[in-house]
Design a protein around this motif. Structure first.
Motif, short mmCIF file in Angstrom:
data_model
loop_
_atom_site.label_atom_id
_atom_site.label_comp_id
_atom_site.label_asym_id
_atom_site.label_seq_id
_atom_site.Cartn_x
_atom_site.Cartn_y
_atom_site.Cartn_z
N LEU A 147 -6.64 -26.69 18.63
CA LEU A 147 -8.00 -26.95 18.13
C LEU A 147 -8.11 -26.48 16.68
O LEU A 147 -7.40 -25.56 16.27
N SER A 148 -9.04 -27.09 15.94
CA SER A 148 -9.28 -26.62 14.58
C SER A 148 -10.77 -26.34 14.43
O SER A 148 -11.59 -26.84 15.20
N ARG A 149 -11.10 -25.56 13.41
CA ARG A 149 -12.50 -25.29 13.11
C ARG A 149 -13.27 -26.57 12.77
O ARG A 149 -14.47 -26.63 12.93
N ALA A 150 -12.55 -27.55 12.25
CA ALA A 150 -13.21 -28.80 11.86
C ALA A 150 -13.58 -29.65 13.08
O ALA A 150 -14.48 -30.49 13.02
N GLU A 151 -12.90 -29.41 14.20
CA GLU A 151 -13.14 -30.22 15.40
C GLU A 151 -14.28 -29.66 16.24
O GLU A 151 -15.05 -30.40 16.85
N VAL A 152 -14.37 -28.33 16.33
CA VAL A 152 -15.36 -27.68 17.19
C VAL A 152 -16.55 -27.23 16.33
O VAL A 152 -16.56 -27.45 15.12
N TYR A 153 -17.54 -26.61 16.96
CA TYR A 153 -18.64 -26.00 16.20
C TYR A 153 -18.72 -24.53 16.60
O TYR A 153 -18.53 -24.19 17.77
N ILE A 154 -18.99 -23.68 15.62
CA ILE A 154 -19.05 -22.23 15.87
C ILE A 154 -20.37 -21.68 15.32
O ILE A 154 -20.68 -21.88 14.14
N ALA A 155 -21.12 -21.02 16.18
CA ALA A 155 -22.39 -20.42 15.75
C ALA A 155 -22.54 -19.05 16.43
O ALA A 155 -21.66 -18.62 17.18
N ASN A 156 -23.63 -18.41 16.17
CA ASN A 156 -23.91 -17.09 16.75
C ASN A 156 -25.32 -17.05 17.33
O ASN A 156 -26.17 -17.87 16.97
N ILE A 157 -25.54 -16.04 18.17
CA ILE A 157 -26.90 -15.82 18.71
C ILE A 157 -27.85 -15.43 17.57
O ILE A 157 -28.92 -16.00 17.44
N VAL A 158 -27.46 -14.46 16.75
CA VAL A 158 -28.29 -14.13 15.57
C VAL A 158 -27.54 -14.54 14.31
O VAL A 158 -26.32 -14.40 14.22
N LYS A 159 -28.31 -15.07 13.37
CA LYS A 159 -27.71 -15.67 12.15
C LYS A 159 -27.59 -14.67 11.01
O LYS A 159 -27.06 -15.00 9.95
N CYS A 160 -28.14 -13.48 11.18
CA CYS A 160 -28.05 -12.46 10.12
C CYS A 160 -27.41 -11.20 10.69
O CYS A 160 -27.57 -10.89 11.87
N ARG A 161 -26.68 -10.49 9.85
CA ARG A 161 -25.90 -9.34 10.31
C ARG A 161 -26.77 -8.15 10.71
O ARG A 161 -27.57 -7.67 9.90
N PRO A 162 -26.59 -7.67 11.94
CA PRO A 162 -27.25 -6.41 12.29
C PRO A 162 -26.56 -5.28 11.52
O PRO A 162 -25.33 -5.19 11.54
N PRO A 163 -27.32 -4.43 10.84
CA PRO A 163 -26.72 -3.38 10.01
C PRO A 163 -25.73 -2.53 10.80
O PRO A 163 -25.98 -2.19 11.97
N GLY A 164 -24.61 -2.22 10.18
CA GLY A 164 -23.61 -1.36 10.82
C GLY A 164 -22.96 -2.01 12.04
O GLY A 164 -22.37 -1.32 12.86
N ASN A 165 -23.13 -3.33 12.18
CA ASN A 165 -22.56 -4.07 13.32
C ASN A 165 -23.08 -3.60 14.68
O ASN A 165 -22.38 -3.71 15.69
N ARG A 166 -24.31 -3.06 14.70
CA ARG A 166 -24.89 -2.73 16.01
C ARG A 166 -25.18 -4.03 16.77
O ARG A 166 -25.19 -5.10 16.18
N ASP A 167 -25.41 -3.89 18.11
CA ASP A 167 -25.83 -5.05 18.89
C ASP A 167 -27.17 -5.54 18.35
O ASP A 167 -28.01 -4.73 17.96
N PRO A 168 -27.40 -6.87 18.37
CA PRO A 168 -28.73 -7.34 17.98
C PRO A 168 -29.78 -6.81 18.96
O PRO A 168 -29.50 -6.67 20.16
N LEU A 169 -30.98 -6.52 18.46
CA LEU A 169 -32.07 -6.08 19.33
C LEU A 169 -32.63 -7.30 20.06
O LEU A 169 -32.57 -8.43 19.53
#
Ligand code: URA
Length: 188
Positions: free
Chosen positions: A71-93
């Motif tokens: 597979l390649s990144r161009a073939e699939v789609y990749i996203a996240n639950i939250v679109k902005c970084r939680p500071p210090g990489n904590r879990d999103p609230l």
């Protein structure tokens, strides 16, 4: 609404406190018509810096899995639950996830993938079931608004615990089997 317009809206988003500390919104990348869509948790430091999901160390491991299965990144789609970084990489609230979910829901609706894959516990708890147990339930298939959905271990968890890599490999095998069968028009 098109995916491009949704991205434009998202780039201006101030729906939760994460907008104050972000460098870049990490909307998502890949094929806007992908049949296979991966959903992670949220951007880390590198992703925040570059505006792209899964480009740090965990992302490099994820790329190896994609590559191993052709597979390649161009073939699939990749996203996240939250679109902005939680500071210090904590879990999103919970309220941050809640505020961001309309973007992901619309993203999924517009891309209309035929398979959804949660990368890790946080995505699975949001998209599959709030009490989802990743160690027990990874690799099993569920339903998200009519789309088959599964979860595998988060690549960052595999970096911390490499002994779990074979579990993720098995999950990828099952995901790819379904994906290829769908593409060939076979029953899954
Ligand atoms: N971890 C995630 O869940 N998402 C990213 O984009 C990067 C790391």
């Amino acid at each position: 609404m098109s995916l491009d317009l949704l991205r434009e809206h998202c780039l201006d988003c101030r729906a939760c406190g994460l907008h104050r500390t972000r460098t870049n919104v990490v909307f998502g990348v890949g094929n806007p018509r992908a049949d296979l869509m991966f959903v992670g948790e949220g951007p880390g430091e590198q992703e925040d810096r570059r505006g792209e999901p899964f480009v740090g160390r965990a992302g490099q491991l994820f790329d190896l899995y994609l590559d191993a299965f052709g597979l390649s990144r161009a073939e699939v789609y990749i996203a996240n639950i939250v679109k902005c970084r939680p500071p210090g990489n904590r879990d999103p609230l919970p309220e941050e996830e809640q505020a961001c979910m309309p973007y992901l829901e619309e993203q999924i609706r517009l891309i209309a993938p035929r398979l959804l894959v949660c990368l890790g516990r946080i995505a699975a708890m949001r998209l599959i079931r709030s009490d989802f147990k990743i160690t027990r339930e990874h690799g099993l298939w569920f339903d998200w608004q009519g789309i088959p959905i599964t979860a595998t271990l988060h690549p960052a968890a595999l970096l911390r615990n490499p002994a779990q890599k074979p579990l993720c490999f098995e999950d990828f095998k099952s995901i790819l089997q379904r994906y290829r069968a769908l593409q060939e028009g076979q029953p899954t």
